[in-house]
Structure formats: C-alpha cells, structure tokens
Design a protein around this motif. Structure first.
Motif, PDB file in Angstrom:
ATOM      1  N   ALA A   1      11.804 -40.536 -31.555  1.00 52.20           N
ATOM      2  CA  ALA A   1      10.708 -41.243 -32.198  1.00 52.20           C
ATOM      3  C   ALA A   1      11.183 -42.130 -33.333  1.00 52.20           C
ATOM      4  N   ILE A   2      12.120 -41.646 -34.134  1.00 54.04           N
ATOM      5  CA  ILE A   2      12.495 -42.378 -35.344  1.00 54.04           C
ATOM      6  C   ILE A   2      14.005 -42.531 -35.495  1.00 54.04           C
ATOM      7  N   GLY A   3      14.757 -42.191 -34.460  1.00 54.21           N
ATOM      8  CA  GLY A   3      16.209 -42.309 -34.523  1.00 54.21           C
ATOM      9  C   GLY A   3      16.762 -42.854 -33.235  1.00 54.21           C
ATOM     10  N   ASP A   4      17.955 -42.368 -32.863  1.00 55.82           N
ATOM     11  CA  ASP A   4      18.570 -42.860 -31.631  1.00 55.82           C
ATOM     12  C   ASP A   4      18.735 -41.768 -30.584  1.00 55.82           C
ATOM     13  N   ALA A   5      17.954 -40.696 -30.719  1.00 54.35           N
ATOM     14  CA  ALA A   5      17.815 -39.666 -29.682  1.00 54.35           C
ATOM     15  C   ALA A   5      19.081 -38.861 -29.426  1.00 54.35           C
ATOM     16  N   ASP A   6      19.989 -38.789 -30.410  1.00 54.01           N
ATOM     17  CA  ASP A   6      21.215 -38.032 -30.175  1.00 54.01           C
ATOM     18  C   ASP A   6      21.390 -36.842 -31.120  1.00 54.01           C
ATOM     19  N   HIS A   7      20.419 -36.606 -32.000  1.00 56.02           N
ATOM     20  CA  HIS A   7      20.597 -35.553 -32.996  1.00 56.02           C
ATOM     21  C   HIS A   7      20.720 -34.178 -32.352  1.00 56.02           C
ATOM     22  N   GLY A   8      19.870 -33.879 -31.381  1.00 56.64           N
ATOM     23  CA  GLY A   8      19.938 -32.580 -30.733  1.00 56.64           C
ATOM     24  C   GLY A   8      21.264 -32.344 -30.046  1.00 56.64           C
ATOM     25  N   ALA A   9      21.736 -33.313 -29.284  1.00 61.71           N
ATOM     26  CA  ALA A   9      22.996 -33.176 -28.564  1.00 61.71           C
ATOM     27  C   ALA A   9      24.170 -33.075 -29.525  1.00 61.71           C
ATOM     28  N   ASN A  10      24.159 -33.906 -30.569  1.00 63.86           N
ATOM     29  CA  ASN A  10      25.260 -33.882 -31.531  1.00 63.86           C
ATOM     30  C   ASN A  10      25.351 -32.545 -32.262  1.00 63.86           C
ATOM     31  N   MET A  11      24.228 -32.059 -32.723  1.00 63.61           N
ATOM     32  CA  MET A  11      24.232 -30.805 -33.465  1.00 63.61           C
ATOM     33  C   MET A  11      24.613 -29.631 -32.576  1.00 63.61           C
ATOM     34  N   SER A  12      24.082 -29.611 -31.370  1.00 62.02           N
ATOM     35  CA  SER A  12      24.407 -28.533 -30.453  1.00 62.02           C
ATOM     36  C   SER A  12      25.897 -28.535 -30.111  1.00 62.02           C
TER      37      SER A  12
ATOM     38  N   GLN B   1       4.714 -28.215 -33.974  1.00 60.02           N
ATOM     39  CA  GLN B   1       5.271 -29.364 -33.287  1.00 60.02           C
ATOM     40  C   GLN B   1       4.151 -30.374 -33.040  1.00 60.02           C
ATOM     41  N   PRO B   2       4.457 -31.675 -33.143  1.00 58.22           N
ATOM     42  CA  PRO B   2       3.423 -32.691 -32.954  1.00 58.22           C
ATOM     43  C   PRO B   2       2.870 -32.670 -31.543  1.00 58.22           C
ATOM     44  N   ASP B   3       1.563 -33.018 -31.429  1.00 59.96           N
ATOM     45  CA  ASP B   3       0.922 -33.020 -30.118  1.00 59.96           C
ATOM     46  C   ASP B   3       1.400 -34.184 -29.259  1.00 59.96           C
ATOM     47  N   GLU B   4       1.693 -35.314 -29.890  1.00 61.90           N
ATOM     48  CA  GLU B   4       2.099 -36.483 -29.124  1.00 61.90           C
ATOM     49  C   GLU B   4       3.566 -36.402 -28.734  1.00 61.90           C
ATOM     50  N   ASP B   5       3.944 -37.222 -27.793  1.00 56.76           N
ATOM     51  CA  ASP B   5       5.340 -37.337 -27.405  1.00 56.76           C
ATOM     52  C   ASP B   5       6.044 -38.202 -28.443  1.00 56.76           C
ATOM     53  N   PRO B   6       7.019 -37.645 -29.206  1.00 53.82           N
ATOM     54  CA  PRO B   6       7.642 -38.428 -30.252  1.00 53.82           C
ATOM     55  C   PRO B   6       8.339 -39.674 -29.739  1.00 53.82           C
ATOM     56  N   SER B   7       8.740 -39.686 -28.490  1.00 54.36           N
ATOM     57  CA  SER B   7       9.465 -40.834 -27.962  1.00 54.36           C
ATOM     58  C   SER B   7       8.570 -42.050 -27.754  1.00 54.36           C
ATOM     59  N   ASP B   8       7.229 -41.857 -27.890  1.00 52.41           N
ATOM     60  CA  ASP B   8       6.314 -42.967 -27.633  1.00 52.41           C
ATOM     61  C   ASP B   8       6.481 -44.109 -28.621  1.00 52.41           C
ATOM     62  N   VAL B   9       6.979 -43.801 -29.818  1.00 53.82           N
ATOM     63  CA  VAL B   9       7.085 -44.858 -30.812  1.00 53.82           C
ATOM     64  C   VAL B   9       8.517 -45.322 -31.024  1.00 53.82           C
ATOM     65  N   ALA B  10       9.440 -44.883 -30.173  1.00 53.45           N
ATOM     66  CA  ALA B  10      10.824 -45.327 -30.316  1.00 53.45           C
ATOM     67  C   ALA B  10      10.896 -46.832 -30.157  1.00 53.45           C
ATOM     68  N   GLU B  11      11.758 -47.454 -30.928  1.00 51.45           N
ATOM     69  CA  GLU B  11      11.853 -48.903 -30.930  1.00 51.45           C
ATOM     70  C   GLU B  11      13.281 -49.344 -30.673  1.00 51.45           C
ATOM     71  N   ASP B  12      13.449 -50.313 -29.782  1.00 51.15           N
ATOM     72  CA  ASP B  12      14.769 -50.850 -29.503  1.00 51.15           C
ATOM     73  C   ASP B  12      15.214 -51.739 -30.646  1.00 51.15           C
ATOM     74  N   GLY B  13      16.530 -51.850 -30.806  1.00 55.02           N
ATOM     75  CA  GLY B  13      17.081 -52.785 -31.766  1.00 55.02           C
ATOM     76  C   GLY B  13      17.164 -52.257 -33.169  1.00 55.02           C
TER      77      GLY B  13
END
Length: 249
Positions: free
Chosen positions: A35-46, A228-240
């Motif tokens: 939603a607000i990053g580059d979608a790698d935090h979970g994989a990196n931390m794990s 946890q939020p009800d919405e899908d956090p990825s809905d507001v992800a923005e390219d660039g």
C-alpha cells in the motif's frame, strides 16, 4: 543475572521465535507494504531473521553479546536496500551494551536506548513520521521507566513495553507518512498501518514470549489488539515512487 549458558540459549530461542513469527506474518507485512511501500518488507524481514536464527544455531561458544551482534551482521548481509543497515547496523552497535556484564535488566535498558538512537539516526526519522520509530519510541521509554523508576521486574516491564509498541502501531494508521517511499503518496498514506512499525511489534511480542520462558513472573497485556484493515492495502499502491524505504521499515 542468568549465567552465560542460559543467556546464550535465550538469545538463540529469541532469534528462532522471531524468525518463525516473521515467516508466519510475511504475507500480511507484504500486503501492508504494497500500500505505501515497495511490497518487499515481509520477504526481507523473513529472509533476514531466518538467516540470523540459523547462524545463531551454529555459534556454540559465542558470548551472548556476540550472538546479538551476529544477528545484526547477518541482517546486513541478507536484507537488501536500506533495511539491512537500518536494522542490522543498529543491532550491531547496540550489542556493545551487553559486552561487559551480559544481559541484565540494566544492560537491556541500555541496549534498547542505544538501538532506538541508532535507528533514529540512520533512518533520520522521528515520532509522527509514520515509521517503525512510532512503535519503538514509546516501547523503549516505557521499558526504561518501568525498570528504572517503577522498579518493575524485567518481564513485567517488557510486557508494558509491548503494549506501548502496540499503541504506537495504531498511531501510525491515521497519520501521513513523511519518510521513505510512503511519503510520495502524500495524504493517500493516511489510513494505512506502517509495515515497519508492525514488524517491530511482532519482534517485541516474540522477545516477550521468549522472556516468559526464561524469567520469573507473570505478564498482563493491556492494549487492544491491532486490527488489520478491512480494505486490501495494495489498492492504493502507486508506481514510480522512490525506492528508498530508509526509516520506514
């Protein structure tokens, strides 16, 4: 103070518990970061903490301070981007507080303060910027006060610190991001839980769970569970958006 063998066992157990928890939460952390990053935090931390736990298991005779330091060095080598130096470098630096007297109530306070200082310095983040600092700062301050002013046993103090971190995670939801990739979303970052603050809470919860196995006493948790939020956090992800997540993970 527990003897060195018990401290070594506890550090290894903590590393294993954290690694398992972050693996379990990897998908959710990825969703938050989408939603607000580059979608790698979970994989990196794990990946980073699993490598750290494996390295700990192979260090038979290391001093407790060296085991903690090894967690930091492993994170630096295994976690990409800004997160490796942010987490790993801060742990490495703070591990020096255990070098002389091992892990005690007093040195654990010193470690927590040193870790927070390094995270803030490396990430150039402050309270209210929607980063891990929003969870870490109240946790560290609560732990220090509980030990030094309220004279609570370490286990009870750690429980209160985890509660404070949980409230810190909740605090990140309604505020605007000011650091890292999330800051490029502007006001669209409002309403989303910070992934770095969330993973910090998970780590602290596992440290508490480990401490319950090695320290005497009971823990009562007061804070309401983070929803946890009800919405899908990825809905507001923005390219660039910018690639630098420093301070926000």
């Amino acid at each position: 103070m527990a003897d060195a063998d018990t401290q070594r066992e506890a550090v290894r157990a903590a590393a294993e518990n954290v690694a398992d928890r972050l693996e379990d939460e990897k998908e959710y952390l990825t969703d938050l970061d989408s939603a607000i990053g580059d979608a790698d935090h979970g994989a990196n931390m794990s990946r980073g903490f699993r490598a750290a736990a494996d390295a700990e298991a192979d260090a038979d005779d290391a001093e407790p301070s060296d085991l903690v330091k090894q967690v930091g060095t492993t994170l630096i080598s295994e976690v990409g981007g800004a997160s490796g130096p942010l987490y790993g470098g801060s742990i490495m630096s703070a591990s020096q507080t255990f070098a002389e007297d091992g892990i005690t109530a007093e040195t654990s306070v010193d470690f927590a303060e040193a870790y927070l200082d390094k995270v803030k310095d490396r990430g150039d983040a402050r309270i209210g910027a929607k980063t891990m600092v929003d969870a870490l700062t109240p946790a560290v301050h609560t732990y220090k006060k509980s030990i030094e002013q309220d004279d609570l046993p370490p286990l009870e103090a750690l429980g209160k610190a985890v509660d404070a971190a949980e409230r810190g995670v909740e605090f990140t939801v309604p505020i605007r991001a000011e650091k890292g990739r999330a800051s490029y979303l502007g006001w669209r970052s409002v309403g989303h839980q910070d992934p770095g603050a969330t993973s910090t809470l998970y780590i602290m919860e596992e440290l508490l769970a480990t401490a319950e196995e090695y320290l005497e006493g009971d823990v009562e948790r007061d804070a309401t569970a983070v929803e946890q939020p009800d919405e899908d956090p990825s809905d507001v992800a923005e390219d660039g958006a910018a690639d630098d997540d420093e301070g926000g993970e």
